[in-house]
Design a protein around this motif. Structure first.
Motif, PDB file in Angstrom:
ATOM      1  N   THR A   1       0.815  -1.224   0.000  1.00 65.31           N
ATOM      2  CA  THR A   1       0.000   0.000   0.000  1.00 65.31           C
ATOM      3  C   THR A   1       0.843   1.266   0.000  1.00 65.31           C
ATOM      4  O   THR A   1       0.332   2.335  -0.331  1.00 65.31           O
ATOM      5  CB  THR A   1      -0.924   0.025   1.229  1.00 65.31           C
ATOM      6  N   ALA A   2       2.123   1.166   0.366  1.00 62.83           N
ATOM      7  CA  ALA A   2       2.958   2.373   0.396  1.00 62.83           C
ATOM      8  C   ALA A   2       4.430   1.991   0.329  1.00 62.83           C
ATOM      9  O   ALA A   2       4.849   1.015   0.953  1.00 62.83           O
ATOM     10  CB  ALA A   2       2.695   3.194   1.663  1.00 62.83           C
ATOM     11  N   VAL A   3       5.187   2.748  -0.442  1.00 62.12           N
ATOM     12  CA  VAL A   3       6.654   2.693  -0.449  1.00 62.12           C
ATOM     13  C   VAL A   3       7.117   4.115  -0.152  1.00 62.12           C
ATOM     14  O   VAL A   3       6.949   5.014  -0.970  1.00 62.12           O
ATOM     15  CB  VAL A   3       7.213   2.193  -1.796  1.00 62.12           C
ATOM     16  N   ASP A   4       7.670   4.328   1.045  1.00 64.00           N
ATOM     17  CA  ASP A   4       7.900   5.675   1.558  1.00 64.00           C
ATOM     18  C   ASP A   4       9.299   6.216   1.295  1.00 64.00           C
ATOM     19  O   ASP A   4       9.621   7.325   1.742  1.00 64.00           O
ATOM     20  CB  ASP A   4       7.637   5.698   3.065  1.00 64.00           C
ATOM     21  N   VAL A   5      10.145   5.450   0.596  1.00 66.19           N
ATOM     22  CA  VAL A   5      11.517   5.897   0.344  1.00 66.19           C
ATOM     23  C   VAL A   5      11.863   5.670  -1.119  1.00 66.19           C
ATOM     24  O   VAL A   5      11.106   5.034  -1.864  1.00 66.19           O
ATOM     25  CB  VAL A   5      12.522   5.132   1.235  1.00 66.19           C
ATOM     26  N   SER A   6      13.007   6.193  -1.528  1.00 66.31           N
ATOM     27  CA  SER A   6      13.494   6.014  -2.889  1.00 66.31           C
ATOM     28  C   SER A   6      14.961   5.608  -2.837  1.00 66.31           C
ATOM     29  O   SER A   6      15.638   5.785  -1.820  1.00 66.31           O
ATOM     30  CB  SER A   6      13.331   7.307  -3.696  1.00 66.31           C
ATOM     31  N   VAL A   7      15.446   5.050  -3.937  1.00 63.81           N
ATOM     32  CA  VAL A   7      16.836   4.596  -4.005  1.00 63.81           C
ATOM     33  C   VAL A   7      17.770   5.795  -3.822  1.00 63.81           C
ATOM     34  O   VAL A   7      17.572   6.854  -4.408  1.00 63.81           O
ATOM     35  CB  VAL A   7      17.109   3.898  -5.349  1.00 63.81           C
ATOM     36  N   GLY A   8      18.782   5.605  -2.976  1.00 68.63           N
ATOM     37  CA  GLY A   8      19.740   6.669  -2.689  1.00 68.63           C
ATOM     38  C   GLY A   8      19.369   7.522  -1.490  1.00 68.63           C
ATOM     39  O   GLY A   8      20.177   8.326  -1.040  1.00 68.63           O
ATOM     40  N   GLN A   9      18.169   7.345  -0.960  1.00 70.44           N
ATOM     41  CA  GLN A   9      17.724   8.158   0.175  1.00 70.44           C
ATOM     42  C   GLN A   9      18.366   7.663   1.471  1.00 70.44           C
ATOM     43  O   GLN A   9      18.456   6.457   1.713  1.00 70.44           O
ATOM     44  CB  GLN A   9      16.206   8.110   0.283  1.00 70.44           C
ATOM     45  N   HIS A  10      18.796   8.579   2.310  1.00 72.42           N
ATOM     46  CA  HIS A  10      19.341   8.226   3.624  1.00 72.42           C
ATOM     47  C   HIS A  10      18.189   8.090   4.615  1.00 72.42           C
ATOM     48  O   HIS A  10      17.293   8.942   4.672  1.00 72.42           O
ATOM     49  CB  HIS A  10      20.321   9.283   4.116  1.00 72.42           C
ATOM     50  N   VAL A  11      18.204   7.018   5.388  1.00 79.66           N
ATOM     51  CA  VAL A  11      17.146   6.765   6.365  1.00 79.66           C
ATOM     52  C   VAL A  11      17.794   6.540   7.731  1.00 79.66           C
ATOM     53  O   VAL A  11      18.985   6.228   7.836  1.00 79.66           O
ATOM     54  CB  VAL A  11      16.297   5.543   5.966  1.00 79.66           C
ATOM     55  N   THR A  12      16.982   6.695   8.759  1.00 78.43           N
ATOM     56  CA  THR A  12      17.457   6.498  10.126  1.00 78.43           C
ATOM     57  C   THR A  12      16.845   5.228  10.702  1.00 78.43           C
ATOM     58  O   THR A  12      15.799   4.761  10.245  1.00 78.43           O
ATOM     59  CB  THR A  12      17.077   7.700  11.005  1.00 78.43           C
ATOM     60  N   ALA A  13      17.507   4.693  11.702  1.00 78.11           N
ATOM     61  CA  ALA A  13      17.022   3.472  12.346  1.00 78.11           C
ATOM     62  C   ALA A  13      15.624   3.698  12.910  1.00 78.11           C
ATOM     63  O   ALA A  13      15.356   4.703  13.568  1.00 78.11           O
ATOM     64  CB  ALA A  13      17.989   3.046  13.453  1.00 78.11           C
ATOM     65  N   GLY A  14      14.712   2.757  12.642  1.00 81.13           N
ATOM     66  CA  GLY A  14      13.335   2.863  13.117  1.00 81.13           C
ATOM     67  C   GLY A  14      12.387   3.516  12.130  1.00 81.13           C
ATOM     68  O   GLY A  14      11.172   3.506  12.344  1.00 81.13           O
ATOM     69  N   GLN A  15      12.902   4.058  11.041  1.00 77.14           N
ATOM     70  CA  GLN A  15      12.052   4.730  10.063  1.00 77.14           C
ATOM     71  C   GLN A  15      11.285   3.703   9.239  1.00 77.14           C
ATOM     72  O   GLN A  15      11.829   2.694   8.802  1.00 77.14           O
ATOM     73  CB  GLN A  15      12.909   5.597   9.140  1.00 77.14           C
ATOM     74  N   VAL A  16       9.978   3.953   9.023  1.00 80.30           N
ATOM     75  CA  VAL A  16       9.145   3.059   8.210  1.00 80.30           C
ATOM     76  C   VAL A  16       9.474   3.278   6.740  1.00 80.30           C
ATOM     77  O   VAL A  16       9.429   4.406   6.247  1.00 80.30           O
ATOM     78  CB  VAL A  16       7.646   3.302   8.472  1.00 80.30           C
ATOM     79  N   LEU A  17       9.790   2.189   6.037  1.00 81.04           N
ATOM     80  CA  LEU A  17      10.212   2.281   4.643  1.00 81.04           C
ATOM     81  C   LEU A  17       9.097   1.891   3.677  1.00 81.04           C
ATOM     82  O   LEU A  17       8.989   2.464   2.599  1.00 81.04           O
ATOM     83  CB  LEU A  17      11.427   1.380   4.407  1.00 81.04           C
ATOM     84  N   ALA A  18       8.279   0.903   4.044  1.00 78.76           N
ATOM     85  CA  ALA A  18       7.191   0.446   3.166  1.00 78.76           C
ATOM     86  C   ALA A  18       6.173  -0.298   4.015  1.00 78.76           C
ATOM     87  O   ALA A  18       6.462  -0.709   5.152  1.00 78.76           O
ATOM     88  CB  ALA A  18       7.732  -0.454   2.050  1.00 78.76           C
ATOM     89  N   SER A  19       4.950  -0.469   3.488  1.00 73.32           N
ATOM     90  CA  SER A  19       3.897  -1.138   4.256  1.00 73.32           C
ATOM     91  C   SER A  19       2.926  -1.842   3.318  1.00 73.32           C
ATOM     92  O   SER A  19       2.813  -1.500   2.139  1.00 73.32           O
ATOM     93  CB  SER A  19       3.145  -0.132   5.144  1.00 73.32           C
ATOM     94  N   ILE A  20       2.222  -2.843   3.871  1.00 75.77           N
ATOM     95  CA  ILE A  20       1.154  -3.539   3.166  1.00 75.77           C
ATOM     96  C   ILE A  20      -0.134  -3.395   3.967  1.00 75.77           C
ATOM     97  O   ILE A  20      -0.129  -2.916   5.105  1.00 75.77           O
ATOM     98  CB  ILE A  20       1.490  -5.034   2.943  1.00 75.77           C
ATOM     99  N   ASP A  21      -1.268  -3.804   3.382  1.00 73.55           N
ATOM    100  CA  ASP A  21      -2.581  -3.655   4.005  1.00 73.55           C
ATOM    101  C   ASP A  21      -2.624  -4.428   5.333  1.00 73.55           C
ATOM    102  O   ASP A  21      -2.457  -5.642   5.349  1.00 73.55           O
ATOM    103  CB  ASP A  21      -3.658  -4.183   3.060  1.00 73.55           C
ATOM    104  N   PRO A  22      -2.857  -3.740   6.480  1.00 73.29           N
ATOM    105  CA  PRO A  22      -2.813  -4.417   7.782  1.00 73.29           C
ATOM    106  C   PRO A  22      -4.182  -4.867   8.295  1.00 73.29           C
ATOM    107  O   PRO A  22      -4.281  -5.333   9.432  1.00 73.29           O
ATOM    108  CB  PRO A  22      -2.242  -3.328   8.693  1.00 73.29           C
TER     109      PRO A  22
END
Length: 604
Positions: free
Chosen positions: A88-109
């Protein structure tokens, strides 16, 4: 290099004084003979000879081995959804810097949430059952149970009253509906009888069969009067019939409505009665359940019941944990801070749950590369002057201390991955190089290394050996061992996959005497160096330490600043000529002089 004491040298000169004249005569004869022989053999051709010298110096001697590999992050994490579903969501892109604990993608819960709520309700029920089994009722709880039981009894009584009232109402309604239908039926019957009578009168009055006199005279007058009366009666009868017909139609409609109302009321009353009967049954069931619960709560619970409740709680807790993990698996969360290296999915795709993996990426050893060089190398940190310069072998480094043989590995730093998202920590890099076995035996964890990049000419990064693989590979008939080197820091410009050269220091001698490796000759396990003392060459036996291709440590046999011969080259128009006179003298008479017996120089 140690010198003989002055006393010993004086004694030797006294004993050799008588031999000077003889030696001089012999030397002259040998020189003349050599010159004649040279001229005869060479046919009078010309020759040239040169000697290159340098001095014994002090500094640091390094021995290194090298290999090449590809730069790769130490920490590379493959991330996947652990639950199946639709993205349902992809919240990042290739090359993006992320921090520990950050949500990167999700499916229908939705489904996972529903399962968790059910499991949590079951756990709460199991915990309540255990609590009831372990704790006796208090006075307040007993009073509450009695109140609940009384309430249940009241609900049963109210339901019974409602049923009785519904039944009475249904009976009354049915009787009223019956009376209405009967009354409407009577009205209809009466109106239909009146209509029938009026129709008969109409037929009689309007048929023209009424009595008429046939006598003349007064008869004419009487006939005319009778005809006028009959016409009036007929008209009146027709009006009565029309009125009766309207009354009958109205009565029929009224009766039909009454019958429909009677049927509808009967159905409604029946439904009400059935509903009240069900309410009575429900209230009675609730009452009986309350009675049973009160009796159960009042009785002492056996230990077996408590154990069963505890087992149910454990099973319910396990289910809650599993369902919570399932819900957590509907999102991909960054376990470390890093950079998104790849994304293998998009919104709307269906994914199957799988586990994530983390750790160092493995480049593996090259299956097609060939090792080049493999010999250890060495050098010195202090370069003294040399009249001829010294050759430096190795991998092409301008620094003699870093010259080395090298082995190459063409193993790729990345491999195909089925991970939904690959996350790299670009703050720490490593290189896995394949070293020939002759070099690998000198490698161990903790050794220092230097990494240079082919794409970054001015970048040189300190590193450390962290692993020497015990498993070898064979490349072009050369046995090689993968060695992992971790960089101390990540300089700007570094990227995964870049080709890197690794030099590992395997031996080091500090504050050591050293000479150019080309000045050392080793035969039969004995190393020698040719020195130059007062213009005379002398072969000196030395002990070597750390040995490289450009410099070699000298542990005994020479002293700092002493002149040594690097190489001697000669040229002639004839390929079969003798060495030059100077060369001959260095090996003959010059050798005698070089021994120190004649000139008193430099004995060891």
């Amino acid at each position: 290099m140690s010198m003989r004491p002055a006393k010993l040298l004086s004694g030797l000169r006294a004993r050799m004084h008588g031999m000077v004249l003889l030696n001089t005569t012999l030397a002259c004869a040998v020189l003349v003979a050599a010159g004649v022989a040279y001229l005869l053999v060479s046919g009078g051709g010309t020759s040239a000879a040169s000697t290159t010298t340098t001095t014994v110096q002090r500094g640091t001697v390094l021995q290194t081995v090298s290999a090449s590999g590809n730069l790769q992050p130490v920490n590379e994490v493959d991330l996947n959804f652990s639950t199946s579903g639709t993205v349902t969501a992809v919240d990042v892109s290739v090359g993006q810097h992320v921090t520990a604990g950050q949500v990167l993608a999700s499916i229908d819960p939705t489904s996972a949430k529903s399962q968790l709520e059910t499991a949590e309700a079951s756990l709460a029920g199991a915990q309540e059952n255990l609590s009831k089994a372990e704790q006796p009722l208090t006075q307040e709880e007993e009073a509450s149970q009695q109140a609940q039981l009384a309430q249940s009894q009241l609900q049963v009584q109210e339901a019974q009253n409602a049923l009785a009232q519904a039944q009475q109402s249904a009976t009354t309604q049915a009787q009223d509906d019956t009376n209405t239908v009967s009354s409407d039926q009577t009205t209809l019957d009466n109106d239909e009888a009146r209509l029938s009578a009026d129709e008969q009168a109409e037929q009689l009055d309007c048929s023209g069969t009424g009595s008429a006199s046939t006598s003349s005279g007064s008869t004419g007058t009487s006939s005319s009067s009778s005809s006028s009366g009959s016409s009036s009666a007929c008209s009146q009868d027709e009006s009565s019939v029309a009125s009766d017909q309207q009354a009958v139609e109205k009565d029929q409609s009224t009766l039909q409505s009454a019958q429909q109302a009677q049927q509808s009321d009967a159905q409604k009353n029946q439904q009400t009665i059935q509903s009240d009967q069900m309410s009575i049954e429900s209230a009675q069931d609730s009452y009986q359940s309350q009675v049973a619960t009160d009796a159960e709560n009042a009785a002492a619970q056996p230990s077996a019941t408590i154990e069963e409740d505890e087992a149910q709680i454990a099973a319910a807790q396990l289910t809650v944990t599993e369902d919570q993990n399932t819900l957590n698996g509907t999102t991909i969360t960054a376990p470390i801070s890093g950079t998104v290296a790849s994304i293998s999915g998009s919104v709307g795709e269906t994914v199957s749950g799988s586990s994530s993996s983390g750790g160092s990426s493995s480049g593996g050893s090259s299956s097609g590369g060939s090792s080049s060089g493999g010999s250890s190398s060495g050098g010195s940190s202090s370069g003294g002057s040399s009249s001829g310069g010294s050759s430096s072998g190795g991998s092409g480094s301008s620094d003699p201390s870093s010259s080395s043989g090298s082995s190459s590995s063409s193993g790729s730093s990345s491999s195909s991955s089925s991970a939904f998202i690959v996350l790299d920590d670009l703050l720490t890099y490593e290189v896995i190089g394949d070293f020939p076995e002759v070099d690998a035996v000198n490698l161990a964890d903790g050794q220092g290394a230097v990494v240079t990049m082919q794409a970054l000419s001015n970048v040189s990064i300190n590193a450390q050996v962290t692993q020497v693989s015990p498993v070898s590979t064979v490349v072009s008939n050369v046995v090689e061992y993968p060695v992992t080197v971790v960089l101390d820091n990540a300089s700007s410009g570094l990227k995964p996959g870049q080709t890197a050269n690794v030099e590992v220091v395997v031996a080091e001698a500090d504050n050591a005497l050293y000479v150019s490796s080309s000045a050392v000759t080793t035969r039969g396990g004995t190393s020698t160096v040719t020195t130059l003392v007062q213009g005379k060459q002398q072969t000196v036996t030395v002990t070597t330490g750390v040995v490289g291709t450009s410099t070699t440590q000298i542990t005994s046999g020479l002293y700092q600043g002493e002149k040594i011969v690097l190489a001697s080259s000669s040229g002639s128009s004839s390929s079969s000529g003798f060495p030059g006179i100077g060369g001959f003298g260095g090996g003959g008479i010059g050798g005698l002089g070089g021994s120190g017996l004649l000139n008193g120089g430099g004995g060891r």
